[in-house]
Enzyme design. Structure first.
Site, PDB file in Angstrom:
ATOM      1  N   TYR A 292      -2.850 -52.980  58.877  1.00 29.37           N
ATOM      2  CA  TYR A 292      -4.289 -53.208  59.086  1.00 29.37           C
ATOM      3  C   TYR A 292      -5.128 -52.139  58.405  1.00 29.37           C
ATOM      4  O   TYR A 292      -4.808 -50.948  58.482  1.00 29.37           O
ATOM      5  CB  TYR A 292      -4.632 -53.153  60.575  1.00 29.37           C
ATOM      6  CG  TYR A 292      -4.139 -54.312  61.387  1.00 29.37           C
ATOM      7  CD1 TYR A 292      -4.565 -55.608  61.146  1.00 29.37           C
ATOM      8  CD2 TYR A 292      -3.255 -54.092  62.449  1.00 29.37           C
ATOM      9  CE1 TYR A 292      -4.114 -56.657  61.929  1.00 29.37           C
ATOM     10  CE2 TYR A 292      -2.806 -55.138  63.234  1.00 29.37           C
ATOM     11  CZ  TYR A 292      -3.244 -56.425  62.971  1.00 29.37           C
ATOM     12  OH  TYR A 292      -2.805 -57.451  63.739  1.00 29.37           O
TER      13      TYR A 292
ATOM     14  N   HIS B 210      -4.848 -26.927  94.982  1.00 23.61           N
ATOM     15  CA  HIS B 210      -4.330 -27.252  93.646  1.00 23.61           C
ATOM     16  C   HIS B 210      -4.972 -26.345  92.591  1.00 23.61           C
ATOM     17  O   HIS B 210      -6.173 -26.130  92.611  1.00 23.61           O
ATOM     18  CB  HIS B 210      -4.630 -28.718  93.338  1.00 23.61           C
ATOM     19  CG  HIS B 210      -3.941 -29.228  92.106  1.00 23.61           C
ATOM     20  ND1 HIS B 210      -2.578 -29.119  91.917  1.00 23.61           N
ATOM     21  CD2 HIS B 210      -4.423 -29.862  91.005  1.00 23.61           C
ATOM     22  CE1 HIS B 210      -2.272 -29.662  90.742  1.00 23.61           C
ATOM     23  NE2 HIS B 210      -3.358 -30.107  90.174  1.00 23.61           N
TER      24      HIS B 210
ATOM     25  N   CYS C 148       0.349 -50.702  64.767  1.00 19.28           N
ATOM     26  CA  CYS C 148      -0.183 -51.947  65.337  1.00 19.28           C
ATOM     27  C   CYS C 148       0.124 -51.997  66.832  1.00 19.28           C
ATOM     28  O   CYS C 148       0.690 -51.063  67.393  1.00 19.28           O
ATOM     29  CB  CYS C 148       0.447 -53.158  64.644  1.00 19.28           C
ATOM     30  SG  CYS C 148       0.370 -53.098  62.849  1.00 19.28           S
TER      31      CYS C 148
HETATM   32  C1  PLP Z   1       0.193 -33.883  89.401  1.00 19.66           C
HETATM   33  C2  PLP Z   1       0.147 -32.885  90.466  1.00 19.66           C
HETATM   34  C3  PLP Z   1       1.126 -31.888  90.559  1.00 19.66           C
HETATM   35  C4  PLP Z   1       2.192 -31.669  89.504  1.00 19.66           C
HETATM   36  O1  PLP Z   1       1.625 -31.060  88.378  1.00 19.66           O
HETATM   37  P1  PLP Z   1       2.545 -30.544  87.157  1.00 19.66           P
HETATM   38  O2  PLP Z   1       1.638 -29.774  86.315  1.00 19.66           O
HETATM   39  O3  PLP Z   1       3.037 -31.783  86.478  1.00 19.66           O
HETATM   40  O4  PLP Z   1       3.650 -29.776  87.760  1.00 19.66           O
HETATM   41  C5  PLP Z   1       1.090 -31.053  91.656  1.00 19.66           C
HETATM   42  N1  PLP Z   1       0.130 -31.178  92.603  1.00 19.66           N
HETATM   43  C6  PLP Z   1      -0.840 -32.118  92.530  1.00 19.66           C
HETATM   44  C7  PLP Z   1      -1.882 -32.195  93.587  1.00 19.66           C
HETATM   45  C8  PLP Z   1      -0.875 -32.986  91.459  1.00 19.66           C
HETATM   46  O5  PLP Z   1      -1.835 -33.919  91.381  1.00 19.66           O
END
Ligand code: PLP
Length: 384
Positions: A274, A174, A321
């Site tokens: 508020y 990722h 609120c």
């Molecule tokens: C959330 C997520 C995505 C998607 O990310 P975007 O930026 O919304 O496209 C892809 N891979 C993993 C592992 C994620 O947690």
């Protein structure tokens, strides 16, 4: 599943605040992403109630449109999908915890194996059940969140070869910065992932399904497409940042609406809501709108937010609120029942998810996922 499902199913709306999801736009976004990634598979990311768009409804659609996989964050989301009869492959992107593994295996939900120890637990649980677990290996190439470090990934991959009750169907990583203007660190992560994948080549083993690209990478790192992509926010029609090039044309699918439920004239010297944070310096007309931070309309937007009524832009005034807020319409007219657009278009005017993010000091992701289940979702077709 949520408190409004039955009520909406009967055609009743208990109060006039709701989210409208345009399925035509979602479908066009899906197709635009598919064209961009050529023949790669698509894992539709539906975590956090499909970024606020409604998990089950969106899941049913993406499966019908040909999504190859569904990605969610936690086991509960996957179980909701299975209980609703969704048979498509589902990967839980988050780590496993406690005694969850049997529930994954029983429901044919794909597990993320993020360490050698967890992989061994999965193997043991599957063996005890006399079943095979479907697994994607998670490689940490620079998030330092979950996943085995790229520099010690070989051990995880080797262990996986000694787990007869584990089917390593996929391997993924990722990006931390795929939506940034400077792609140096994203390219570094990509290189690290490619290095890990050489393991299979060196041993002449078949390579599992490789995936790494989130929305940012889909937009600006085509070399990270691999076998599958994981679009989240882009599918919903919102760009992951302001810097990314808009190489895929998408449109927001979500509109958030309410209606005027009260009208009054306020005198100067009579502050509103508020804390008395705002007052008019002249006689003015204000209307009350039944939406608040209890629905996910951030309180931090107080005295900054704007809404559309009859195609015109008006400022929200005083503290937002929990369930209501006040809008200053100056000396113009609005009537009980008039539509109020919180996110969306009306006439030539438009209020975007990015606008709310700026007023609230956050990012579009949080604006979308913060709209909670008290707000009913209504699904419409057709696009102007
Ligand atoms: C959330 C997520 C995505 C998607 O990310 P975007 O930026 O919304 O496209 C892809 N891979 C993993 C592992 C994620 O947690």
């Amino acid at each position: 599943m949520d408190i409004h499902t039955d009520i909406i199913a009967n055609g009743d709306i208990v109060r006039p605040t709701y989210v409208e999801v345009n399925l035509t736009r979602l479908r066009r976004n899906f197709e635009a992403i598919r064209r961009r990634v050529g023949g790669a598979k698509i894992m539709s990311i539906l975590k956090a109630n499909a970024y606020g768009h409604g998990l089950l409804e969106v899941a049913r659609r993406v499966v019908a449109w040909g999504a190859d996989y569904i990605g969610v964050a936690v086991l509960e989301e996957a179980l909701l999908l299975r209980r609703a009869g969704i048979g498509a492959p589902i990967l839980v992107l988050g780590g496993i915890w406690g005694n969850q593994i049997p529930a994954f295996i029983e429901n044919d939900i794909t597990v993320t194996a993020s360490s050698v120890e967890k992989l061994e637990q999965i193997e043991a649980a599957a063996a005890a059940m006399g079943r095979r677990a479907r697994v994607h290996l998670k490689i940490d190439t620079g998030m330092e969140r979950i996943g085995v470090h790229y520099y010690s990934a070989d051990t995880l991959l080797e262990t996986s070869l000694r787990c007869p009750h584990v089917e390593v169907e996929g391997i993924y990583s990722h990006f931390a910065n795929a939506d940034a203007a400077d792609l140096t660190s994203a390219r570094l992560q990509l290189e690290r992932f490619e290095e890990v994948l050489h393991f299979y080549e060196r041993r002449s083993l078949p390579v599992p399904v490789r995936h790494m690209a989130n929305s940012g990478a889909i937009l600006q790192l085509p070399e990270a497409t691999f076998d599958m992509v994981r679009p989240g926010i882009l599918f919903y029609g919102v760009y992951p940042s302001e810097e990314v090039p808009r190489t895929v044309q998408v449109k927001p699918a979500l509109t958030w609406k309410s209606r005027v439920v009260y009208f009054k004239v306020v005198k100067p010297g009579h502050p509103v809501s508020y804390g008395w944070t705002w007052q008019s310096d002249r006689l003015t007309r204000v209307v009350t709108v039944p939406v608040g931070y209890g629905d996910g309309y951030f309180r931090s937007m107080s005295n900054k937010a704007q809404v559309l009524i009859r195609g015109r832009r008006y400022p929200q005034v005083g503290r937002i609120c929990m369930d209501q807020m006040v809008v200053n319409i100056g000396w113009e007219s609005a009537y009980n029942g008039d539509e109020v657009v919180l996110i969306g278009e009306d006439g030539g005017e438009r209020i975007t998810v990015e606008d709310l993010a700026a007023w609230a000091g956050t990012i579009p992701y949080e604006v979308l996922t913060n709209i909670n289940t008290r707000v009913p979702r209504v699904y419409v077709q057709g696009d102007a």
